[in-house]
Design a protein around this motif. Sequence first.
Motif, PDB file in Angstrom:
ATOM      1  N   VAL A 393     -33.182   9.936  75.383  1.00 24.69           N
ATOM      2  CA  VAL A 393     -34.472  10.098  74.704  1.00 24.69           C
ATOM      3  C   VAL A 393     -34.661  11.581  74.445  1.00 24.69           C
ATOM      4  O   VAL A 393     -34.648  12.389  75.375  1.00 24.69           O
ATOM      5  N   THR A 394     -34.806  11.959  73.177  1.00 19.67           N
ATOM      6  CA  THR A 394     -35.013  13.361  72.818  1.00 19.67           C
ATOM      7  C   THR A 394     -36.335  13.495  72.071  1.00 19.67           C
ATOM      8  O   THR A 394     -37.087  12.526  71.928  1.00 19.67           O
ATOM      9  N   GLY A 395     -36.617  14.692  71.580  1.00 18.99           N
ATOM     10  CA  GLY A 395     -37.885  14.923  70.906  1.00 18.99           C
ATOM     11  C   GLY A 395     -38.079  14.082  69.667  1.00 18.99           C
ATOM     12  O   GLY A 395     -39.208  13.730  69.310  1.00 18.99           O
ATOM     13  N   ARG A 396     -36.980  13.709  68.997  1.00 16.59           N
ATOM     14  CA  ARG A 396     -37.096  12.967  67.747  1.00 16.59           C
ATOM     15  C   ARG A 396     -36.351  11.643  67.719  1.00 16.59           C
ATOM     16  O   ARG A 396     -36.597  10.816  66.844  1.00 16.59           O
ATOM     17  N   LEU A 397     -35.431  11.417  68.670  1.00 19.11           N
ATOM     18  CA  LEU A 397     -34.567  10.253  68.605  1.00 19.11           C
ATOM     19  C   LEU A 397     -34.498   9.521  69.947  1.00 19.11           C
ATOM     20  O   LEU A 397     -34.641  10.133  70.998  1.00 19.11           O
ATOM     21  N   VAL A 398     -34.265   8.221  69.855  1.00 18.93           N
ATOM     22  CA  VAL A 398     -33.867   7.418  71.006  1.00 18.93           C
ATOM     23  C   VAL A 398     -32.530   6.781  70.652  1.00 18.93           C
ATOM     24  O   VAL A 398     -32.415   6.084  69.641  1.00 18.93           O
ATOM     25  N   ALA A 399     -31.508   7.044  71.462  1.00 19.25           N
ATOM     26  CA  ALA A 399     -30.183   6.480  71.239  1.00 19.25           C
ATOM     27  C   ALA A 399     -29.800   5.641  72.450  1.00 19.25           C
ATOM     28  O   ALA A 399     -29.963   6.083  73.594  1.00 19.25           O
ATOM     29  N   VAL A 400     -29.313   4.429  72.201  1.00 26.08           N
ATOM     30  CA  VAL A 400     -28.906   3.551  73.289  1.00 26.08           C
ATOM     31  C   VAL A 400     -27.600   2.867  72.926  1.00 26.08           C
ATOM     32  O   VAL A 400     -27.272   2.688  71.755  1.00 26.08           O
ATOM     33  N   SER A 401     -26.878   2.466  73.958  1.00 25.32           N
ATOM     34  CA  SER A 401     -25.685   1.653  73.762  1.00 25.32           C
ATOM     35  C   SER A 401     -26.098   0.220  73.455  1.00 25.32           C
ATOM     36  O   SER A 401     -27.092  -0.283  73.976  1.00 25.32           O
ATOM     37  N   GLY A 402     -25.314  -0.433  72.618  1.00 21.22           N
ATOM     38  CA  GLY A 402     -25.555  -1.827  72.306  1.00 21.22           C
ATOM     39  C   GLY A 402     -24.241  -2.537  72.093  1.00 21.22           C
ATOM     40  O   GLY A 402     -23.158  -1.974  72.299  1.00 21.22           O
ATOM     41  N   HIS A 413     -32.880   5.155  67.063  1.00 18.93           N
ATOM     42  CA  HIS A 413     -34.241   4.860  66.624  1.00 18.93           C
ATOM     43  C   HIS A 413     -35.044   6.147  66.465  1.00 18.93           C
ATOM     44  O   HIS A 413     -34.824   7.126  67.187  1.00 18.93           O
ATOM     45  N   ASP A 414     -35.980   6.115  65.547  1.00 14.04           N
ATOM     46  CA  ASP A 414     -36.945   7.203  65.414  1.00 14.04           C
ATOM     47  C   ASP A 414     -37.910   7.148  66.593  1.00 14.04           C
ATOM     48  O   ASP A 414     -38.476   6.096  66.898  1.00 14.04           O
ATOM     49  N   VAL A 415     -38.117   8.272  67.267  1.00 12.25           N
ATOM     50  CA  VAL A 415     -38.919   8.263  68.490  1.00 12.25           C
ATOM     51  C   VAL A 415     -40.385   7.952  68.205  1.00 12.25           C
ATOM     52  O   VAL A 415     -41.085   7.401  69.069  1.00 12.25           O
ATOM     53  N   SER A 416     -40.877   8.257  67.021  1.00 11.32           N
ATOM     54  CA  SER A 416     -42.290   8.045  66.702  1.00 11.32           C
ATOM     55  C   SER A 416     -42.592   6.627  66.258  1.00 11.32           C
ATOM     56  O   SER A 416     -43.608   6.044  66.641  1.00 11.32           O
TER      57      SER A 416
END
Length: 454
Positions: A393-402, A413-416
């Motif tokens: 989880v960063t200031g602008r993005l959420v990245a996850v394994s799938g 994903h866009d964090v907002s």
Amino acid sequence: MSPSYRPPRSCVAGAALSLLVGLAACTAPRAEPPERPAPGIAVTQESLRGGGTGAEGEGPEPTWSVTARRLDQPLTQLGQVVVVPEARELRAVDRSTGQDRWRHPFPMAYQYAVAGALIVVSASNGGLLEVLDAATGATRWRAEDTQDVVVQQQVVYDRECVGTGQSAKCVVVARDVRDGRQLWKLPADRFARVSDEALGVRAPYAAPTQRYVSVRLNGRTYTSVAPTTGKAGAGRLPSRAWHGFVAGNLLVTTDHDPPRDDRRCTVSIATVDAATGAGGWSGEVFSGRREDGECAKRLAHDRSGLTLIGTGTRLVAVTAAGRPQVVDLRTGRTQWEGVAPGVPIDGDDRSVLVRRTADEGELALLDMATGATRWSAPDPGLSGTSASWRSSVTGRLVAVSGAVEKRPVVLVHDVSTGRQLGRYPGWLAGAGDDWVAVSHSGGPDGIALDLYAF
């Protein structure tokens, strides 16, 4: 690994990333290190070499691609370079083009930590330590024969010993990260170490240097110590085999093993004032459960790079009813409680990423300040128990394994808004505020790394 024993924050097991002179340490034989998992990320990159993942990509094309032999730890950005930590070489590439800026070989397995514009590289099982300039890769200073290196933004700590076994004579040493100047040393036993645990700090980034640091000079007690002078505060707490850290003005310890008859996944917490030793709040939070009903015990997913989710003295945990909550460690008061059940798995100082259970189910992103749900997303399709699981989880993005039809993908994903910005075949290799790195098969030459900008 015993459930009550945690590897250092820099240890992260997995498939794509299996997630860090003249002042030399003692030259006589050093003490036997305590039995704890070796730092560094165990790599199983061989699984990447046999061909593509078979999943189709969606989203922007990569800004650049490079080939690497093997990754030991996550990629990290420092200014205009992205650090690529290969097995026996630290490499920096241009953030915009992927072209090499510098390469720095290291003779053994290592972990690295980022302290401002410096990179601290230390041997995973003890030995050499080097501090590099991030822009050039030049060595600022080095030390030999170090053990259990811990890095903060201003100070590097390690243990140094003469002799072996129970007869070893050891000290804990603190050095200025900029030039290696020794700040202090304290007598200790062969199991002593400075805590590498911090609230809301993601490896390989070094924790901020606070007024005190938590030091275990023996196997029994955590002591608060001033990082630049070595002067001990009055704060003392017994070591309880889980976490010991400093949050604000508090020395904090946790025990994540519930009592024998406890069915609530209790995590007990004790705090004292680090400077005065005055008793603070002691109480309970909860860790949530896995899909199989067992207690998760950890308060952050162990492959997120975080020990604990939170900021300042605010700790993210779970309520007895299984809902996410934020607790102020100064008072024990619940700042907010989520409206729906879920287990926090990742986050930063603005966001909390929650999954239905600790390892399965749909996702939701909550606001750190209020607990309000910003957005939700479907189950990414990969269990959190998988060695391939990663999240960031960063200031602008959420990245996850799938996973798509059992093939690994990275979801961005866009964090907002939660809008899915990309889905790429491969494994999550690192993330920043506006980029995500994905690793996948590179053929017989190793693995390929793609950087996507958003």
